[in-house]
Design an enzyme around this catalytic site. Structure first.
Site, short mmCIF file in Angstrom:
data_model
loop_
_atom_site.label_atom_id
_atom_site.label_comp_id
_atom_site.label_asym_id
_atom_site.label_seq_id
_atom_site.Cartn_x
_atom_site.Cartn_y
_atom_site.Cartn_z
NE ARG A 259 1.20 4.72 5.30
CZ ARG A 259 0.89 3.78 4.40
NH1 ARG A 259 1.31 3.93 3.16
NH2 ARG A 259 0.20 2.72 4.76
CD GLU A 288 -2.52 9.35 0.17
OE1 GLU A 288 -3.27 8.34 0.25
OE2 GLU A 288 -1.29 9.26 0.11
CG HIS A 307 -1.68 5.55 -1.53
ND1 HIS A 307 -1.84 6.09 -0.28
CD2 HIS A 307 -0.94 4.42 -1.34
CE1 HIS A 307 -1.24 5.34 0.62
NE2 HIS A 307 -0.68 4.31 0.00
#
Length: 355
Positions: A259, A288, A307
């Site tokens: 994370r 993001e 991601h």
């Protein structure tokens, strides 16, 4: 009696995968299943906040309409909000095919007697493999040399001693977090001959033969590679910053596929700019998608993916199977394996249903 179920899939965990897994695993009432389908737009359209829940896809209106008369919803991204719960009184189970049900309001679900389940470990293998792939790419400058060669530049100068990277064999790698992903990364690294240290306050002893569980300070001082695998909490947000990076040996590498909130990315860029870090590799970020003016896009020595660490076909199938298995347990009145609000189950007895 037929049980109505909503399969709310997306472009990764397809609706068809959810429906097929439900049919394959069905062991509920003799009347069988009536499976309704709802297509959500993620990842064609980014997920985001929907009312009080996070990382959700679709709208409350879509879900309310699709859930009328439905007892069970299996999904990855659909938003379970207070408004949805108030409008869908027949709902009993909301099965989320991801590592944490951030798209479900647990407080509201508990108040309405709806059990929420999740799918821990569904992408553990994919993320572990991606972590090691990023690590190798950073250690050996694979993306950078590829891009140079693709534009016709032969970078033989990277063979200079000061420019070459490290082998994993004999290198000390420190893992922060030793859950489903961390222990798989440790096993893969062991195959390369790396020396693996772990920092995980939830472990009471050494993690496995050949893997030491040490303090964070010791891990940082000894590790030439640091890889993050902790779940983000209020206590560990920003746990790796300028002070921790400075404590690592010169020429080290940092990898983060966990994370973005665990790491101070500006501190990483500073350390790369002054040469204290050799490289860094990231699949997760503080924001993001990355903004166009992000410092990460112009700092040399960084390998990045958007991601995607958990993105594999096996992950999608595993998510569907876990949701289907929880559905079957609920219909049989059996204990749920991964319930995020188990207090809901205390008032239930016998066959699945609300108290």
């Amino acid at each position: 009696m037929t049980v109505r179920i909503l399969a709310a899939g997306d472009h990764f965990v397809h609706t068809g995968l959810l429906a097929d897994a439900l049919r394959a695993g069905h062991g509920g009432p003799p009347g069988g299943l009536e499976i309704r389908e709802l297509q959500l737009p993620w990842p064609v359209e980014p997920f985001g906040d929907v009312a009080e829940v996070h990382e959700a896809s679709g709208t409350e209106e879509q879900l309310i309409e699709a859930l009328q008369g439905v007892r069970i919803c299996v999904t990855q991204m659909a938003p379970l909000t207070r408004r949805v719960l108030e409008a869908c009184p027949d709902l009993e189970l909301f099965a989320v095919g991801r590592g944490g049900p951030v798209n479900a309001s647990l407080e509201a679900a508990t108040e309405h007697g709806v059990a929420v389940t999740y799918a821990p470990g569904r992408n553990a293998t994919a993320t572990a493999e991606h972590t090691v792939a990023l690590l190798l790419a950073a250690l050996r400058r694979i993306p950078h040399t590829h891009h140079e060669l693709a534009r016709g530049v032969w970078r033989g100068d990277y063979y200079r001693y000061d420019e070459v990277g490290m082998e994993l064999a004999g290198t000390t790698v420190g893992l922060v977090g030793y859950g489903a992903i961390g222990h798989r990364v440790a096993r893969i690294l062991g195959g390369f001959g790396a020396d693996v240290l772990v920092h995980d306050p939830y472990l009471s002893s050494n993690a496995a033969p050949g893997v030491q569980n040490v303090s964070l300070d010791e891990l940082l001082a000894r590790s030439r590679v640091l890889s993050l695998h902790a779940r983000l909490t209020a206590d560990n947000r920003g746990m790796i910053g300028a002070e921790q990076i400075a404590a690592m040996p010169g020429g080290s590498v940092i990898v983060n596929c966990a994370r973005g909130g665990l790491l101070d990315y500006d501190a990483v860029c500073d350390a790369l700019d002054r040469g204290h870090l050799f490289a860094a590799a990231f699949d997760v970020f503080p924001e993001e998608p990355l903004p166009a003016d992000s410092r990460l896009l112009r700092t040399p020595g960084i390998v990045m993916t958007p991601h995607l660490a958990g993105a594999s076909k096996q992950t999608a199938h595993q998510a569907a199977r876990i949701c289907a298995a929880e559905t079957v347990r609920h219909l049989r009145g059996e204990p749920l394996a991964h319930c995020a609000n188990p207090e809901v189950l205390a008032g239930r007895g016998g066959a699945g249903g609300k108290p």
